[in-house]
Design a protein around this motif. Structure first.
Motif, PDB file in Angstrom:
ATOM      1  N   CYS A 151       0.797  -1.185   0.007  1.00  0.00           N
ATOM      2  CA  CYS A 151      -0.072   0.126   0.019  1.00  0.00           C
ATOM      3  C   CYS A 151       0.857   1.354   0.064  1.00  0.00           C
ATOM      4  N   ILE A 152       0.913   2.010  -1.236  1.00  0.00           N
ATOM      5  CA  ILE A 152       1.544   3.085  -1.067  1.00  0.00           C
ATOM      6  C   ILE A 152       0.925   4.598  -0.888  1.00  0.00           C
ATOM      7  N   GLY A 153      -0.519   4.499  -0.744  1.00  0.00           N
ATOM      8  CA  GLY A 153      -1.329   5.611  -0.467  1.00  0.00           C
ATOM      9  C   GLY A 153      -2.453   5.050   0.035  1.00  0.00           C
ATOM     10  N   ALA A 154      -3.134   5.733   1.069  1.00  0.00           N
ATOM     11  CA  ALA A 154      -4.332   5.690   1.842  1.00  0.00           C
ATOM     12  C   ALA A 154      -5.072   6.731   2.229  1.00  0.00           C
ATOM     13  N   ARG A 155      -6.376   6.729   2.105  1.00  0.00           N
ATOM     14  CA  ARG A 155      -7.095   7.637   2.725  1.00  0.00           C
ATOM     15  C   ARG A 155      -8.361   7.439   3.244  1.00  0.00           C
ATOM     16  N   LEU A 156      -8.898   8.045   4.326  1.00  0.00           N
ATOM     17  CA  LEU A 156     -10.384   7.585   4.722  1.00  0.00           C
ATOM     18  C   LEU A 156     -11.012   8.860   5.180  1.00  0.00           C
TER      19      LEU A 156
ATOM     20  N   ALA B 185      -5.205   8.773  10.965  1.00  0.00           N
ATOM     21  CA  ALA B 185      -4.631   7.403  11.160  1.00  0.00           C
ATOM     22  C   ALA B 185      -4.661   6.379  10.260  1.00  0.00           C
ATOM     23  N   ALA B 186      -5.514   6.584   9.201  1.00  0.00           N
ATOM     24  CA  ALA B 186      -5.721   5.608   8.077  1.00  0.00           C
ATOM     25  C   ALA B 186      -4.349   5.792   7.225  1.00  0.00           C
ATOM     26  N   THR B 187      -3.673   6.923   6.856  1.00  0.00           N
ATOM     27  CA  THR B 187      -2.607   6.901   6.127  1.00  0.00           C
ATOM     28  C   THR B 187      -1.295   6.392   6.947  1.00  0.00           C
ATOM     29  N   GLU B 188      -1.463   6.663   8.087  1.00  0.00           N
ATOM     30  CA  GLU B 188      -0.190   6.508   9.130  1.00  0.00           C
ATOM     31  C   GLU B 188      -0.078   4.879   9.250  1.00  0.00           C
ATOM     32  N   VAL B 189      -1.319   4.105   9.432  1.00  0.00           N
ATOM     33  CA  VAL B 189      -1.233   2.680   9.869  1.00  0.00           C
ATOM     34  C   VAL B 189      -1.048   2.082   8.362  1.00  0.00           C
ATOM     35  N   LEU B 190      -1.575   2.404   7.068  1.00  0.00           N
ATOM     36  CA  LEU B 190      -1.879   1.604   6.217  1.00  0.00           C
ATOM     37  C   LEU B 190      -0.445   1.629   5.161  1.00  0.00           C
ATOM     38  N   VAL B 191       0.122   2.944   5.080  1.00  0.00           N
ATOM     39  CA  VAL B 191       1.005   3.221   3.886  1.00  0.00           C
ATOM     40  C   VAL B 191       2.381   2.267   4.685  1.00  0.00           C
ATOM     41  N   GLY B 192       2.878   1.580   3.377  1.00  0.00           N
ATOM     42  CA  GLY B 192       4.083   0.657   3.685  1.00  0.00           C
ATOM     43  C   GLY B 192       3.602  -0.586   4.238  1.00  0.00           C
ATOM     44  N   THR B 193       2.431  -1.075   4.368  1.00  0.00           N
ATOM     45  CA  THR B 193       1.856  -2.140   4.741  1.00  0.00           C
ATOM     46  C   THR B 193       1.231  -3.027   3.428  1.00  0.00           C
ATOM     47  N   GLU B 194       0.862  -4.305   3.594  1.00  0.00           N
ATOM     48  CA  GLU B 194       0.134  -4.901   2.562  1.00  0.00           C
ATOM     49  C   GLU B 194      -1.314  -4.563   2.375  1.00  0.00           C
TER      50      GLU B 194
END
Ligand SMILES: Cc1cc2nc3c(=O)[nH]c(=O)nc-3n(C[C@H](O)[C@H](O)[C@H](O)COP(=O)(O)OP(=O)(O)OC[C@H]3O[C@@H](n4cnc5c(N)ncnc54)[C@H](O)[C@@H]3O)c2cc1C
Length: 313
Positions: free
Chosen positions: A235-240, A254-263
């Motif tokens: 995941c290189i980009g995420a928004r909620l 928190a969405a970007t912080e938790v998800l970016v860099g994970t699967e």
């Protein structure tokens, strides 16, 4: 004065076309109706009348507010003559939606289907066929209601809004449009002219999930819109974005912080759901308690991300 019509002076029986609004407000004061035919004239009228005037688009919020006396303007500046604001176009990687485009138009637009079909998640829960044919995208944003269904998905898609102002056009991030509950940061003379959304690229997906007391035509009790950008399984980009659970719709940090860099696996999505429920600031009202809304946020956020992930893959 451009496009000015004095409804009140012509008697209370005269009606705004299609809206059945008489020329007086809920307590019998006169309202002047103006129908400019250019954006420049509309901005000038609104600047000149200041806070005694409000723009009128589809009227599905304004007319309700006038009838119950929640708004008492001296002037209504109709946008109905601004035909250029009814267009949808796609070019240069950008989907542009005019402020007067209706949810029904979005539903049947080839440009929306090919570049941002996720918008239709919000259209699917939007009012009735009559409302979908009358309401406008600009009106939905400018009503600044936290429960407005198009706002969360547009925030998640990183939309910008085009403004028409007496000083000329400019663009701002959608997130900067909102002040407090039901208040935009627009100044007198400023109008939203269009919404600009980056067209869908490879590895991207978004989705909107809303809970209402009926499947459709009910005020959203809680809504969550998710966006994911995946590259080689990462995941290189995420928004909620959340709606109806704070004074305005907002993006969850928190969405970007938790998800970016994970699967972006289920465990991470559930963590985001939990943090989103903490970041939300819901009220208790006739449609749901604060506790219920926090539980909804947790579940809706996960569901929206799961749908966004399927679409991204
Ligand atoms: C029966 C019913 C069902 C509904 N269901 C839903 C639903 O499911 N989901 C949902 O989100 N909403 C729903 N609504 C609310 C409403 O239909 C939407 O918010 C709609 O998009 C408002 O658009 P409008 O063009 O009618 O706005 P209007 O009522 O004309 O205007 C709304 C506000 O925005 C301002 N405004 C309008 N256009 C502009 C502009 N271009 N620039 C600056 N200011 C502007 C007006 O001055 C006013 O303050 C419903 C309403 C009704 C009556």
């Amino acid at each position: 004065m451009p496009g000015r019509e004095e409804f009140a002076s012509m008697g209370p029986a005269l009606r705004v076309p299609g809206l059945r609004l008489e020329g007086k407000d809920a307590v019998g004061r006169s309202i002047e109706y103006h129908r400019p035919s250019s954006l420049a004239d509309a901005c000038e009228l609104l600047r000149q009348f200041g806070d005694t005037a409000i723009p009128l688009a589809g009227g599905t919020d304004v007319v309700v507010d006038l009838r119950r006396g929640a708004k008492a303007p001296k002037h209504l500046v109709s946008l109905a003559g601004l035909h250029g604001l009814r267009e949808i176009s796609l070019g240069g990687g950008m989907l542009r939606i005019g402020a007067l485009v209706t949810p029904a138009q979005l539903q049947s637009s080839e440009e929306v289907l090919s570049s941002r079909p996720e918008l239709l998640d919000a259209v699917g829960v939007f009012g009735t066929p009559q409302v979908r044919n009358r309401a406008t995208v600009g009106g939905n944003l400018c009503t600044a209601a936290s429960c407005a269904d198009l706002t969360p998905i547009l925030l998640a898609l990183d939309a910008r809004v085009g403004l028409a102002t007496p000083e000329g056009p400019r663009g701002i991030p959608l997130v900067d449009l909102f002040g407090d509950h039901r208040a935009t940061l627009l100044r007198p003379g400023h109008l939203v002219s269009e919404v600009m959304i980056p067209a869908k690229g490879p590895g991207e997906g978004a989705a909107y999930e809303a809970f209402g007391l009926r499947a459709t035509n009910s005020i959203t009790v809680a809504g969550a819109a998710a966006y994911l950008l995946l590259e080689e399984g990462q995941c290189i980009g995420a928004r909620l974005a959340l709606g109806a659970v704070a004074p305005t719709a907002f993006l969850v940090k928190a969405a970007t912080e938790v998800l970016v860099g994970t699967e972006g696996g289920d465990a991470e999505l559930e963590e985001v759901g939990r943090l989103a429920a903490v970041e939300a600031a819901p009220i208790s009202d006739i449609r749901g308690s604060e506790v219920h809304r926090r539980e909804l946020v947790e579940r809706l956020a996960v569901r929206a991300f799961q749908a966004a992930r399927r679409r991204a893959q």
